[in-house]
Design a protein around this motif. Structure first.
Motif, PDB file in Angstrom:
ATOM      1  N   LYS A 189       0.837  -1.200   0.000  1.00  0.00           N
ATOM      2  CA  LYS A 189       0.000   0.000   0.000  1.00  0.00           C
ATOM      3  C   LYS A 189       0.869   1.247   0.000  1.00  0.00           C
ATOM      4  N   ARG A 190       1.935   1.225   0.814  1.00  0.00           N
ATOM      5  CA  ARG A 190       2.832   2.386   0.894  1.00  0.00           C
ATOM      6  C   ARG A 190       3.521   2.634  -0.440  1.00  0.00           C
ATOM      7  N   ASP A 191       3.935   1.582  -1.120  1.00  0.00           N
ATOM      8  CA  ASP A 191       4.546   1.723  -2.450  1.00  0.00           C
ATOM      9  C   ASP A 191       3.606   2.463  -3.396  1.00  0.00           C
ATOM     10  N   TYR A 192       2.352   2.036  -3.404  1.00  0.00           N
ATOM     11  CA  TYR A 192       1.368   2.643  -4.300  1.00  0.00           C
ATOM     12  C   TYR A 192       1.175   4.119  -3.976  1.00  0.00           C
ATOM     13  N   LEU A 193       1.020   4.415  -2.685  1.00  0.00           N
ATOM     14  CA  LEU A 193       0.799   5.802  -2.278  1.00  0.00           C
ATOM     15  C   LEU A 193       2.016   6.676  -2.587  1.00  0.00           C
ATOM     16  N   ASP A 194       3.220   6.147  -2.321  1.00  0.00           N
ATOM     17  CA  ASP A 194       4.443   6.913  -2.568  1.00  0.00           C
ATOM     18  C   ASP A 194       4.632   7.227  -4.053  1.00  0.00           C
ATOM     19  N   LYS A 195       4.328   6.255  -4.890  1.00  0.00           N
ATOM     20  CA  LYS A 195       4.571   6.417  -6.326  1.00  0.00           C
ATOM     21  C   LYS A 195       3.451   7.160  -7.047  1.00  0.00           C
ATOM     22  N   SER A 196       2.252   7.172  -6.466  1.00  0.00           N
ATOM     23  CA  SER A 196       1.108   7.758  -7.172  1.00  0.00           C
ATOM     24  C   SER A 196       0.728   9.146  -6.704  1.00  0.00           C
ATOM     25  N   ARG A 197       1.287   9.616  -5.578  1.00  0.00           N
ATOM     26  CA  ARG A 197       0.904  10.937  -5.109  1.00  0.00           C
ATOM     27  C   ARG A 197       1.370  12.012  -6.086  1.00  0.00           C
ATOM     28  N   LYS A 198       0.610  13.081  -6.171  1.00  0.00           N
ATOM     29  CA  LYS A 198       0.886  14.143  -7.136  1.00  0.00           C
ATOM     30  C   LYS A 198       2.080  14.999  -6.725  1.00  0.00           C
ATOM     31  N   ILE A 199       2.264  15.152  -5.416  1.00  0.00           N
ATOM     32  CA  ILE A 199       3.337  16.011  -4.913  1.00  0.00           C
ATOM     33  C   ILE A 199       4.533  15.157  -4.493  1.00  0.00           C
ATOM     34  N   ALA A 200       5.694  15.413  -5.104  1.00  0.00           N
ATOM     35  CA  ALA A 200       6.948  14.731  -4.763  1.00  0.00           C
ATOM     36  C   ALA A 200       6.793  13.207  -4.698  1.00  0.00           C
ATOM     37  N   PRO A 201       6.346  12.565  -5.772  1.00  0.00           N
ATOM     38  CA  PRO A 201       6.221  11.100  -5.756  1.00  0.00           C
ATOM     39  C   PRO A 201       7.585  10.423  -5.725  1.00  0.00           C
ATOM     40  N   LEU A 202       7.578   9.157  -5.349  1.00  0.00           N
ATOM     41  CA  LEU A 202       8.813   8.380  -5.346  1.00  0.00           C
ATOM     42  C   LEU A 202       9.174   8.014  -6.779  1.00  0.00           C
ATOM     43  N   ILE A 203      10.221   8.650  -7.300  1.00  0.00           N
ATOM     44  CA  ILE A 203      10.733   8.337  -8.638  1.00  0.00           C
ATOM     45  C   ILE A 203      12.248   8.362  -8.598  1.00  0.00           C
ATOM     46  N   LYS A 204      12.850   7.702  -9.561  1.00  0.00           N
ATOM     47  CA  LYS A 204      14.307   7.693  -9.650  1.00  0.00           C
ATOM     48  C   LYS A 204      14.779   8.987 -10.301  1.00  0.00           C
ATOM     49  N   ALA A 205      15.761   9.630  -9.694  1.00  0.00           N
ATOM     50  CA  ALA A 205      16.371  10.797 -10.332  1.00  0.00           C
ATOM     51  C   ALA A 205      17.094  10.323 -11.591  1.00  0.00           C
ATOM     52  N   ASN A 206      17.096  11.146 -12.610  1.00  0.00           N
ATOM     53  CA  ASN A 206      17.728  10.763 -13.884  1.00  0.00           C
ATOM     54  C   ASN A 206      19.205  10.423 -13.735  1.00  0.00           C
ATOM     55  N   ASP A 207      19.863  11.058 -12.776  1.00  0.00           N
ATOM     56  CA  ASP A 207      21.299  10.835 -12.583  1.00  0.00           C
ATOM     57  C   ASP A 207      21.603   9.964 -11.367  1.00  0.00           C
ATOM     58  N   ALA A 208      20.609   9.185 -10.925  1.00  0.00           N
ATOM     59  CA  ALA A 208      20.815   8.330  -9.753  1.00  0.00           C
ATOM     60  C   ALA A 208      21.520   7.024 -10.116  1.00  0.00           C
ATOM     61  N   PHE A 209      22.297   6.527  -9.158  1.00  0.00           N
ATOM     62  CA  PHE A 209      22.924   5.214  -9.273  1.00  0.00           C
ATOM     63  C   PHE A 209      21.950   4.215  -8.646  1.00  0.00           C
ATOM     64  N   ILE A 210      21.411   3.314  -9.457  1.00  0.00           N
ATOM     65  CA  ILE A 210      20.352   2.416  -9.012  1.00  0.00           C
ATOM     66  C   ILE A 210      20.919   1.069  -8.562  1.00  0.00           C
ATOM     67  N   ILE A 211      20.483   0.633  -7.388  1.00  0.00           N
ATOM     68  CA  ILE A 211      20.929  -0.654  -6.840  1.00  0.00           C
ATOM     69  C   ILE A 211      19.716  -1.479  -6.437  1.00  0.00           C
ATOM     70  N   ASP A 212      19.643  -2.705  -6.915  1.00  0.00           N
ATOM     71  CA  ASP A 212      18.623  -3.661  -6.473  1.00  0.00           C
ATOM     72  C   ASP A 212      19.250  -4.495  -5.365  1.00  0.00           C
ATOM     73  N   SER A 213      18.751  -4.332  -4.146  1.00  0.00           N
ATOM     74  CA  SER A 213      19.366  -4.997  -2.986  1.00  0.00           C
ATOM     75  C   SER A 213      18.716  -6.329  -2.626  1.00  0.00           C
ATOM     76  N   THR A 214      17.828  -6.833  -3.506  1.00  0.00           N
ATOM     77  CA  THR A 214      17.086  -8.065  -3.196  1.00  0.00           C
ATOM     78  C   THR A 214      18.009  -9.207  -2.786  1.00  0.00           C
ATOM     79  N   HIS A 215      19.071  -9.402  -3.544  1.00  0.00           N
ATOM     80  CA  HIS A 215      19.967 -10.535  -3.294  1.00  0.00           C
ATOM     81  C   HIS A 215      21.349 -10.087  -2.806  1.00  0.00           C
TER      82      HIS A 215
END
Length: 235
Positions: A189-215
Motif C-alpha cells: 500500500k505504501r509503495d502505491y501511495l508513494d509512487k502515485s501521489r501528485k506532490i513529490a512522488p517516489l521516482i528515480k532521479a535521472n542521474d541516480a545510481f540504481i541498486i537492487d538490494s534483493t539478493h
C-alpha cells in the motif's frame, strides 16, 4: 573514501549524498554506515513525517486539519544521533525512535506527505540539515526535490517479498505485534501511495545510481556505493 571527503570539503556549499528508494530496501542502514565512514551528518526524512503523525495523535488533531498540522511542523525540533551503529531520532532532545514505530503511527502520514503546504514548509526545514562537513540524506524525494544538486544520488530498491521480510524482522526486534502478511500489505500500500501521489512522488532521479538490494547483503550494497562514489570523485 576519506580522499572523497577531503575533496568535497573544499566546496562552498556543504556536500550531500542522497539515498532514495522504496520502503525497507536498506536505505536507513546504508545511510548510517555512510555517515559513520565519512563522519557526516545524517537526515532521516521519513522519521520527520512520523513525528508529525505522533504529535498529531497525541494532540488529537485530525489528518484533515491542515492548519493545526502546519502549526506542528513550524515548531518541530528534530535531530539525529548515531550511537552503536543505530540511529536515534530526537524530538526536543528526547529519543522518540521507538514511539514513532508504534502500530497507531502511520495513519496520517499519507495525508501529511500529500499536503503541498506541509511539504513546502518541510522542504526548507530539511535543507537546514545541510551543514559541513556534509550530509547523508535518506528519503524518497531527497535527490529529486530536496537536494536536486547533489553530486551523488543513490536509489535503492528490492522486491516486495524481501522488503516485507526485512520490515517484519525490524518490527519484531522492536516488539511490535504484527504478522508478516500485515507487513506485506502495508508495504504494498505504501509503495502505491508513494509512487502515485501528485506532490513529490517516489521516482528515480535521472542521474541516480540504481541498486537492487534483493539478493545483496548490506556489506555488498555499501561496497557498490563506495566504488561508485570514488568513480564520481575522479570525474
Amino acid at each position: 573514501m576519506f580522499l572523497y571527503n577531503n575533496y568535497l570539503s573544499n566546496s562552498i556549499i556543504p556536500p550531500v549524498i542522497t539515498v532514495d528508494g522504496t520502503s525497507s530496501s536498506g536505505k536507513g542502514t546504508l545511510c548510517i554506515i555512510l555517515a559513520q565512514i565519512l563522519h557526516w551528518n545524517i537526515l532521516d526524512s521519513g522519521s520527520i513525517y512520523r513525528i508529525i503523525d505522533l504529535l498529531a495523535y497525541n494532540k488529537n488533531i485530525s489528518c484533515n486539519n491542515e492548519e493545526k498540522l502546519l502549526s506542528i511542523v513550524k515548531k518541530i525540533d528534530i535531530s539525529f544521533k548515531i550511537y552503536k551503529n543505530k540511529l536515534s531520532i530526537m524530538l526536543e532532545g528526547k529519543d522518540v525512535s521507538c514511539n514513532i514505530y508504534k502500530h497507531y503511527i502511520n495513519n496520517k502520514i499519507f495525508h501529511i506527505a500529500s499536503s503541498q503546504r506541509i511539504r513546502e514548509e518541510l522542504l526548507h526545514y530539511q535543507r537546514k540539515f545541510r551543514i559541513f562537513p556534509g550530509l547523508i540524506a535518506d528519503g524518497r524525494d531527497m535527490g529529486t526535490i530536496v537536494f536536486p544538486d547533489a553530486k551523488i544520488k543513490i536509489f535503492l530498491d528490492a522486491n516486495l517479498e524481501k522488503r516485507a521480510q526485512r520490515r517484519f524482522q525490524q518490527l519484531q526486534k522492536r516488539n511490535v505485534n504484527v504478522t508478516l502478511n500485515e507487513v506485506f500489505s502495508e508495504i504494498k500500500k505504501r509503495d502505491y501511495l508513494d509512487k502515485s501521489r501528485k506532490i513529490a512522488p517516489l521516482i528515480k532521479a535521472n542521474d541516480a545510481f540504481i541498486i537492487d538490494s534483493t539478493h545483496l547483503s548490506i556489506h555488498e550494497v555499501v561496497m557498490k556505493v563506495i566504488k561508485y562514489i570514488n568513480v564520481v570523485k575522479l570525474k
